[in-house]
Write a protein that holds these residues in place. Structure first.
Motif, PDB file in Angstrom:
ATOM      1  N   GLN A  89       0.858  -1.285  -0.174  1.00 57.31           N
ATOM      2  CA  GLN A  89       0.049  -0.072   0.005  1.00 57.31           C
ATOM      3  C   GLN A  89       0.914   1.299   0.037  1.00 57.31           C
ATOM      4  O   GLN A  89       1.859   1.192   0.647  1.00 57.31           O
ATOM      5  CB  GLN A  89      -0.933  -0.019   1.069  1.00 57.31           C
ATOM      6  CG  GLN A  89      -0.224   0.279   2.683  1.00 57.31           C
ATOM      7  CD  GLN A  89      -0.932   0.461   3.674  1.00 57.31           C
ATOM      8  OE1 GLN A  89      -2.311   0.634   3.611  1.00 57.31           O
ATOM      9  NE2 GLN A  89      -0.626   0.446   5.012  1.00 57.31           N
ATOM     10  N   PRO A  90       0.506   2.260  -0.855  1.00 52.25           N
ATOM     11  CA  PRO A  90       1.295   3.279  -0.827  1.00 52.25           C
ATOM     12  C   PRO A  90       1.228   4.330   0.411  1.00 52.25           C
ATOM     13  O   PRO A  90       0.202   4.070   1.246  1.00 52.25           O
ATOM     14  CB  PRO A  90       0.643   4.316  -2.012  1.00 52.25           C
ATOM     15  CG  PRO A  90      -0.713   3.978  -2.080  1.00 52.25           C
ATOM     16  CD  PRO A  90      -0.584   2.444  -1.518  1.00 52.25           C
ATOM     17  N   GLY A  91       2.216   4.960   0.753  1.00 47.02           N
ATOM     18  CA  GLY A  91       2.048   6.011   1.977  1.00 47.02           C
ATOM     19  C   GLY A  91       1.315   6.996   1.738  1.00 47.02           C
ATOM     20  O   GLY A  91       0.862   7.422   0.884  1.00 47.02           O
ATOM     21  N   LEU A  92       1.395   7.938   2.944  1.00 45.03           N
ATOM     22  CA  LEU A  92       0.764   8.996   2.982  1.00 45.03           C
ATOM     23  C   LEU A  92       1.430  10.129   2.198  1.00 45.03           C
ATOM     24  O   LEU A  92       0.919  10.951   1.372  1.00 45.03           O
ATOM     25  CB  LEU A  92       0.528   9.666   4.434  1.00 45.03           C
ATOM     26  CG  LEU A  92      -0.393  11.000   4.417  1.00 45.03           C
ATOM     27  CD1 LEU A  92      -1.945  10.763   3.935  1.00 45.03           C
ATOM     28  CD2 LEU A  92      -0.422  11.440   6.141  1.00 45.03           C
ATOM     29  N   LEU A  93       2.777  10.158   2.085  1.00 44.47           N
ATOM     30  CA  LEU A  93       3.598  10.979   1.332  1.00 44.47           C
ATOM     31  C   LEU A  93       3.125  10.511  -0.251  1.00 44.47           C
ATOM     32  O   LEU A  93       3.229  11.640  -1.093  1.00 44.47           O
ATOM     33  CB  LEU A  93       4.860  10.842   1.369  1.00 44.47           C
ATOM     34  CG  LEU A  93       5.179  11.427   2.960  1.00 44.47           C
ATOM     35  CD1 LEU A  93       6.902  11.135   3.203  1.00 44.47           C
ATOM     36  CD2 LEU A  93       4.860  12.877   3.430  1.00 44.47           C
ATOM     37  N   ALA A  94       3.117   9.587  -0.474  1.00 41.51           N
ATOM     38  CA  ALA A  94       2.934   9.197  -2.013  1.00 41.51           C
ATOM     39  C   ALA A  94       1.543   9.398  -2.466  1.00 41.51           C
ATOM     40  O   ALA A  94       1.256  10.015  -3.521  1.00 41.51           O
ATOM     41  CB  ALA A  94       3.058   7.665  -2.187  1.00 41.51           C
ATOM     42  N   ARG A  95       0.746   9.451  -1.726  1.00 40.58           N
ATOM     43  CA  ARG A  95      -0.689   9.883  -2.108  1.00 40.58           C
ATOM     44  C   ARG A  95      -0.985  11.294  -2.182  1.00 40.58           C
ATOM     45  O   ARG A  95      -2.115  11.816  -2.654  1.00 40.58           O
ATOM     46  CB  ARG A  95      -1.893   9.179  -1.065  1.00 40.58           C
ATOM     47  CG  ARG A  95      -1.675   7.678  -1.117  1.00 40.58           C
ATOM     48  CD  ARG A  95      -2.932   7.168  -0.249  1.00 40.58           C
ATOM     49  NE  ARG A  95      -2.814   6.911   1.138  1.00 40.58           N
ATOM     50  CZ  ARG A  95      -3.508   7.852   1.745  1.00 40.58           C
ATOM     51  NH1 ARG A  95      -4.411   8.696   1.609  1.00 40.58           N
ATOM     52  NH2 ARG A  95      -3.169   7.723   3.201  1.00 40.58           N
ATOM     53  N   CYS A  96      -0.042  12.026  -1.453  1.00 40.04           N
ATOM     54  CA  CYS A  96       0.057  13.564  -1.667  1.00 40.04           C
ATOM     55  C   CYS A  96       0.954  13.882  -2.600  1.00 40.04           C
ATOM     56  O   CYS A  96       1.044  15.238  -2.704  1.00 40.04           O
ATOM     57  CB  CYS A  96       0.271  14.037  -0.190  1.00 40.04           C
ATOM     58  SG  CYS A  96       0.020  15.681   0.288  1.00 40.04           S
ATOM     59  N   ASP A  97       1.133  13.248  -3.646  1.00 43.75           N
ATOM     60  CA  ASP A  97       2.090  13.798  -4.670  1.00 43.75           C
ATOM     61  C   ASP A  97       1.199  14.923  -5.565  1.00 43.75           C
ATOM     62  O   ASP A  97       0.047  14.613  -5.953  1.00 43.75           O
ATOM     63  CB  ASP A  97       2.147  12.702  -5.755  1.00 43.75           C
ATOM     64  CG  ASP A  97       3.006  13.070  -6.724  1.00 43.75           C
ATOM     65  OD1 ASP A  97       3.782  14.146  -6.731  1.00 43.75           O
ATOM     66  OD2 ASP A  97       2.975  12.447  -8.053  1.00 43.75           O
ATOM     67  N   GLY A  98       1.795  16.186  -5.629  1.00 42.87           N
ATOM     68  CA  GLY A  98       1.316  17.173  -6.303  1.00 42.87           C
ATOM     69  C   GLY A  98       0.128  18.028  -5.291  1.00 42.87           C
ATOM     70  O   GLY A  98      -0.478  18.723  -6.064  1.00 42.87           O
TER      71      GLY A  98
END
Length: 635
Positions: A88-97
């Motif tokens: 699962q992606p982390g919070l930082l990866a989901r906040c890209d852009g």
């Protein structure tokens, strides 16, 4: 200037900070939003979110987030359900852009701040486990919600250094925040965002911003770069293709002024006409056609007048943005805000109490608390192998049972073989557990709690102290007792005088009333059994340390010992015993403060403080307020 006009400028800059961050969030890194969780912060965040593009991610990061949720790792639920590893992606990866709102940034751990700083620097995320894709791109900005009081906890410096903007919402009027923060024109912002990549800035503007940062004591090398990005964004918002002095002044107010640590040096006084040197004789300028070289050719060329004016304009803009209290603090050469009395004790690890901060491998039967999620997370990757091993073990056990049954039937009697009995039913194997957990998978929770601070006041109530400073010492102790009560720390009171030695008037307690009552009834008079006081105070502080507390001893005495350890009078023997007790104190490693309350401090008090390893402060003219401030700053 009216009140409305005076308050309009901070509101304009607060609104401008939201505009610039919405235009260039990745370039500016983010913003430190300092202020309470009230309507003003909600209004600013709503204005910022409305100014962003509709598809921009807007995620919140809790203060207690762990590395698995922040960086990415194993999806425990899907892994256990499917029987195979699912990342699962982390919070930082989901906040890209997009923007990441860090709640309660003043309480963020240094480890979490380091993770965010690495993501802001590299624009990539490295997950904790190899199952998750590595090197995920994340171009984000961080909005650090700082609710700390002045002089109290602040966000980690590693994170603040990477946030270009800092906004103090306390400068915004309470009742005028709706009128002071009107919505941002979406069409104008879209046009400015499209114009931003083409905005050019001359090199001299970066040089001026660097010089202003140096004058203001800004040590960060990122600050001038952030200021240049803010100047370019301000030029694009103003409809210009090139950066001008107005853009640099706005960048200095928003980026450099909140980071200022000193004021510019005052200009050197001009010399009077009487002391001024005689001007050299004027010679006519030589023509370039002359063959003689110019005497000023070796000297560096003077900066153009417009550069000097630009530097002054940028510097004055930064100084105008400084709050009044900060300006007064910098003018007094304090360099930093004074320490408040709310400093808490040091952190220590604990098994069962405190704030959780992760887990470790361990057996819960040895006094720890089982961390179920991390235990299942450690067991999940091995489920396929363990089920396969379990099936192989079950098959081997069934084969062994069948062989044993065949041997038993071959050796049976003829009568038993002739009987027509029905074959015995084989019992069904027990159902396999859904999750196979082994001993090496168990994790126990890790906790940490703040060590309770116990301040021991050792007051000299001998005849010399009672004659001079006992009243001031009582006043200082009362102020410090009130401060300890606010911080929920424990206090203890010990007095020494005469041949009775040291007497513990108040054991460690949080009761302010009891402490004041004991202090008010403290009598004075008699000799000074300093060695006995040092021994008794050392034993008490060591007991506090053994119980997990943080002891601090404050001695209020003139250091003129005249009673030995055995109670016999004599200055020479009393001084020798005091030196021996001071050496034992130094070996214990307990922090101490020696306040010399003598009207005329003598060398023996300083020597005793040095032998103890204590901080020595002669306060012959200090009152109770000054003593209280000194002890509070020491903590």
């Amino acid at each position: 200037m009216s009140d409305h006009a005076a308050a309009a400028e901070p509101a304009t800059d607060i609104r401008l900070a939201a505009v610039l961050l919405a235009m260039d969030p990745v370039g500016l890194g983010g913003v430190r939003l300092h202020g309470a969780a009230d309507a003003r912060r909600d209004a600013w965040l709503a204005m910022l979110r409305a100014a962003l593009q509709p598809s921009t991610p807007w995620l919140r990061m809790p203060s207690h987030i762990d590395d698995e949720r922040l960086l990415g790792g194993l999806d425990l639920g899907a892994t256990l359900q499917r029987g195979q590893l699912v990342a699962q992606p982390g919070l930082l990866a989901r906040c890209d852009g997009g923007l990441l709102l860090a709640a309660m940034a003043e309480r963020m751990s240094p480890a979490t701040a380091a993770r965010l700083a690495a993501a802001l620097d590299t624009q990539q995320v490295q997950p904790l486990r190899a199952t998750a894709p590595s090197g995920q791109t994340t171009r984000l900005a961080v909005v650090a919600l700082d609710e700390g009081l002045p002089g109290e906890e602040v966000p980690p410096p590693a994170l603040l250094d990477r946030l270009g903007l800092q906004v103090d919402l306390s400068r915004l009027p309470w009742r005028a925040h709706d009128a002071a923060l009107p919505p941002i024109d979406a069409e104008a912002l879209a046009a400015a965002r499209a114009r931003l990549p083409a905005v050019q800035a001359d090199e001299r503007f970066l040089q001026v911003l660097c010089e202003a940062a140096d004058v203001l004591g800004v040590a960060s090398l990122r600050a001038p770069l952030f200021a240049l990005r803010a100047a370019r964004a301000h030029a694009a918002w103003s409809g210009r293709q090139t950066v001008v002095a107005e853009d640099c002044a706005a960048a200095a107010r928003l980026v450099l002024a909140p980071r200022a640590t000193r004021l510019p040096a005052p200009p050197a006084p001009e010399e009077s006409d009487a002391q001024a040197p005689e001007p050299p004789p004027q010679t006519p300028p030589q023509s370039p056609q002359d063959g003689t070289p110019d005497d000023r050719a070796d000297q560096p060329p003077a900066p153009p007048p417009d550069d000097a004016a630009l530097h002054e304009q940028v510097l004055q803009a930064a100084l105008a943005a400084l709050p009044a209290d900060l300006l007064a603090m910098l003018a007094s050469k304090a360099g930093k805000a004074p320490s408040a009395g709310g400093r808490a004790g040091a952190m220590q690890a604990s098994r069962l109490r405190g704030r959780p901060y992760g887990s470790r491998r361990g057996d819960p039967r040895q006094g720890g608390r089982l961390h179920l999620i991390d235990t299942l997370r450690a067991a999940a990757p091995w489920q396929l192998l363990r089920r396969r091993d379990r099936a192989a073990d079950a098959s081997a056990s069934a084969s062994a049972s069948a062989s044993a049954s065949a041997s038993a039937s071959a050796s049976a009697s003829a009568s038993a073989s002739a009987s027509a009995s029905a074959p015995a039913a084989v019992p069904a194997p027990p159902p396999a557990p859904r999750v196979l957990v082994r001993r090496e998978d168990f994790h126990v929770s890790r906790f940490r709690q703040r060590r309770e601070t116990t301040t021991l006041f050792v007051v000299d109530a001998s005849g010399s102290a009672a004659l001079h400073r006992l009243a001031e010492a009582k006043g200082a102790v009362e102020l410090l007792l009130a401060d300890c009560y606010v911080r929920r720390d424990k206090v203890a009171l010990m007095a020494f005088r005469g041949t009775v030695g040291a007497e513990l008037l108040l054991p460690p307690t949080r009761s302010l009333v009891r402490a004041k009552r004991c202090l008010a009834g403290l009598p004075g008079g008699g000799g000074t059994p300093l060695a006995a006081a040092l021994d008794a105070a050392r034993l008490l502080t060591e007991d506090v340390a053994r119980r997990g507390g943080t002891p601090l001893a404050v001695f209020l005495t003139d250091g003129r010992a005249n009673i030995a350890r055995d109670g016999s009078p004599g200055r020479e023997r009393a001084a020798a015993d005091a030196q021996a007790a001071a050496a034992l104190w130094r070996a214990s490693g307990v922090g101490a403060l020696w306040l010399d309350t003598a009207p005329q401090p003598q060398p023996q008090a300083r020597e005793l403080a040095q032998a103890m390893g204590a901080r020595y402060l002669p306060l012959p003219h200090a009152d109770a307020q000054q003593m209280s401030r000194v002890v509070t700053a020491l903590r």
